[in-house]
Enzyme design. Structure first.
Site, PDB file in Angstrom:
ATOM      1  CE1 TYR A 247      -3.591   3.448   0.689  1.00 49.60           C
ATOM      2  CE2 TYR A 247      -3.938   2.655   2.686  1.00 49.60           C
ATOM      3  CZ  TYR A 247      -3.673   3.070   2.046  1.00 49.60           C
ATOM      4  OH  TYR A 247      -4.502   4.462   1.902  1.00 49.60           O
TER       5      TYR A 247
ATOM      6  CE  LYS B 137      -4.940   1.523  -0.899  1.00 52.44           C
ATOM      7  NZ  LYS B 137      -5.349   3.161  -1.768  1.00 52.44           N
TER       8      LYS B 137
HETATM    9  C1  HMN Z   1      -7.706   3.196   2.214  1.00 54.68           C
HETATM   10  O1  HMN Z   1      -6.495   2.552   2.270  1.00 54.68           O
HETATM   11  O2  HMN Z   1      -8.952   3.393   2.504  1.00 54.68           O
HETATM   12  C2  HMN Z   1      -7.980   3.537   0.512  1.00 54.68           C
HETATM   13  O3  HMN Z   1      -8.239   2.262  -0.356  1.00 54.68           O
HETATM   14  C3  HMN Z   1      -7.713   4.972   0.432  1.00 54.68           C
HETATM   15  C4  HMN Z   1      -7.855   5.307  -0.800  1.00 54.68           C
HETATM   16  O4  HMN Z   1      -6.864   5.600  -1.938  1.00 54.68           O
HETATM   17  C5  HMN Z   1      -8.810   7.200  -0.912  1.00 54.68           C
HETATM   18  N1  HMN Z   1      -7.738   7.515  -0.263  1.00 54.68           N
HETATM   19  C6  HMN Z   1      -7.878   8.145   1.039  1.00 54.68           C
HETATM   20  O5  HMN Z   1      -8.686   8.266   1.590  1.00 54.68           O
HETATM   21  C7  HMN Z   1      -6.575   8.903   1.977  1.00 54.68           C
HETATM   22  C8  HMN Z   1      -9.099   7.650  -2.287  1.00 54.68           C
HETATM   23  O6  HMN Z   1     -10.642   6.751  -2.793  1.00 54.68           O
HETATM   24  C9  HMN Z   1      -9.085   8.768  -1.559  1.00 54.68           C
HETATM   25  O7  HMN Z   1     -10.068   9.142  -0.573  1.00 54.68           O
HETATM   26  C10 HMN Z   1     -10.723   9.840  -3.040  1.00 54.68           C
HETATM   27  O8  HMN Z   1      -9.246   9.457  -4.130  1.00 54.68           O
HETATM   28  C11 HMN Z   1     -10.548  11.053  -3.145  1.00 54.68           C
HETATM   29  O9  HMN Z   1      -9.418  11.979  -3.113  1.00 54.68           O
END
Ligand code: HMN
Length: 292
Positions: free
Chosen positions: A136, A164
């Protein structure tokens, strides 16, 4: 062994006002993702799950409830990463015993760990659990950047099946796809799904898929089919929604949108702000009316 390609919601967790896990609400969020968003899988215990503010026991509770609700209907990935390697191993063993299809671990953060230390971190979890592992990588939160050659070193462990990729560095993404075509990449920024899909990512893991999962799949599948203009139109609408969500408070607004769908998505966990103001709730209602 389940296929790990496709659309994965980063699972939100419903908390009660006192910060305890709301089991009923969590089950409803899992069901909503399976039944309404039609996701291919769930990424449990990620940033979106507010994981880094929870105790080991709470993390286990969430892994248990999510698996118990989803059973074998979809693929499940457990994010077990922690700066406490013993905790990561304990969680990895627990999730593996529960039947999670794959593990993932955030690069260890806070201290400036050397690359050999990072490699040791992953190899230790894999050796203790025997499960597959997804790195990740989220440099904007961890400050940890891994280069192309270093990914090659990590991939020497055949249990590490991919990354990821929560970053906007499309040059690195392209270089990784070219250098390691047999390793998987999941796009981590929902607002950049189209360019990531064009570069050939194998899937996407995102917070907004909890409410916008249908459009996310359309973008992904149209990009794969070469229908770029159509995919872009859907990305534009998606990003209008995401812009609204980010401007109003990311996780609380997604929870509010879920509540408007009848899902008991609950509160956020302190020290995050627990609940939206009335004005923010009104914005969420507008987003719902306009985009969902
Ligand atoms: C997680 O670890 O929960 C997700 O995989 C994170 C995901 O990459 C999200 N990143 C964060 O919340 C930091 C994105 O879905 C993000 O929320 C979205 O692209 C809006 O910026």
């Amino acid at each position: 062994m389940k296929n790990l390609n496709g659309i994965f919601s980063a699972l939100l967790v419903s908390f009660n006002a006192d910060g305890t896990v709301n089991e009923k609400g969590l089950r409803q969020i899992v069901r909503h993702n399976i039944d309404k968003m039609k996701v291919d899988g769930l990424y449990v215990g990620g940033s979106t799950g507010e994981n880094f503010m929870l105790s080991t026991e709470e993390k286990k509770e969430i892994f248990r409830i999510a698996k118990d609700e989803a059973k074998d209907e979809i693929a499940l990935i457990a994010q077990v990463g922690s700066v406490n390697l013993k905790e990561a191993v304990e969680l990895g063993k627990y999730a593996t015993e529960l039947g999670y299809d794959c593990l993932s671990a955030v690069t260890p953060f806070y201290y400036k760990f050397s690359f050999p230390e990072i490699k040791h971190f992953y190899n230790t979890i894999i050796e203790a659990t025997g499960n597959r592992m997804i790195v990740y990588s989220i440099p904007f939160l961890t400050g940890v950047n891994i280069g192309v050659a270093q990914f090659g070193e990590l991939y020497e462990n055949e249990k590490i099946i991919g990354v990821k990729f929560t970053a906007g560095d499309f040059y690195l993404l392209e270089r990784l796809k070219k250098a390691y075509p047999n390793h998987l990449i999941w796009a981590g920024f929902d607002e950049m799904m189209l360019p990531a899909a064009v570069l050939g990512v194998d899937g996407a893991i995102g917070s907004t898929f909890n409410v916008n999962g249908i459009r996310a799949r359309q973008i992904f599948e149209k990009a794969q089919a070469g229908q770029i203009q159509e995919a872009l139109e859907i990305q534009h609408v998606t990003n209008d929604l995401i812009e609204g969500i980010l401007g109003n408070g990311l996780y609380l607004t997604i929870k509010e949108l879920l509540k408007l769908e009848g899902v008991d998505a609950g509160y956020c966990r302190e020290p995050m702000t627990k609940e939206l103001t009335e004005a923010q709730i009104a914005v969420a209602k507008e987003l719902k009316a306009k985009y969902l």
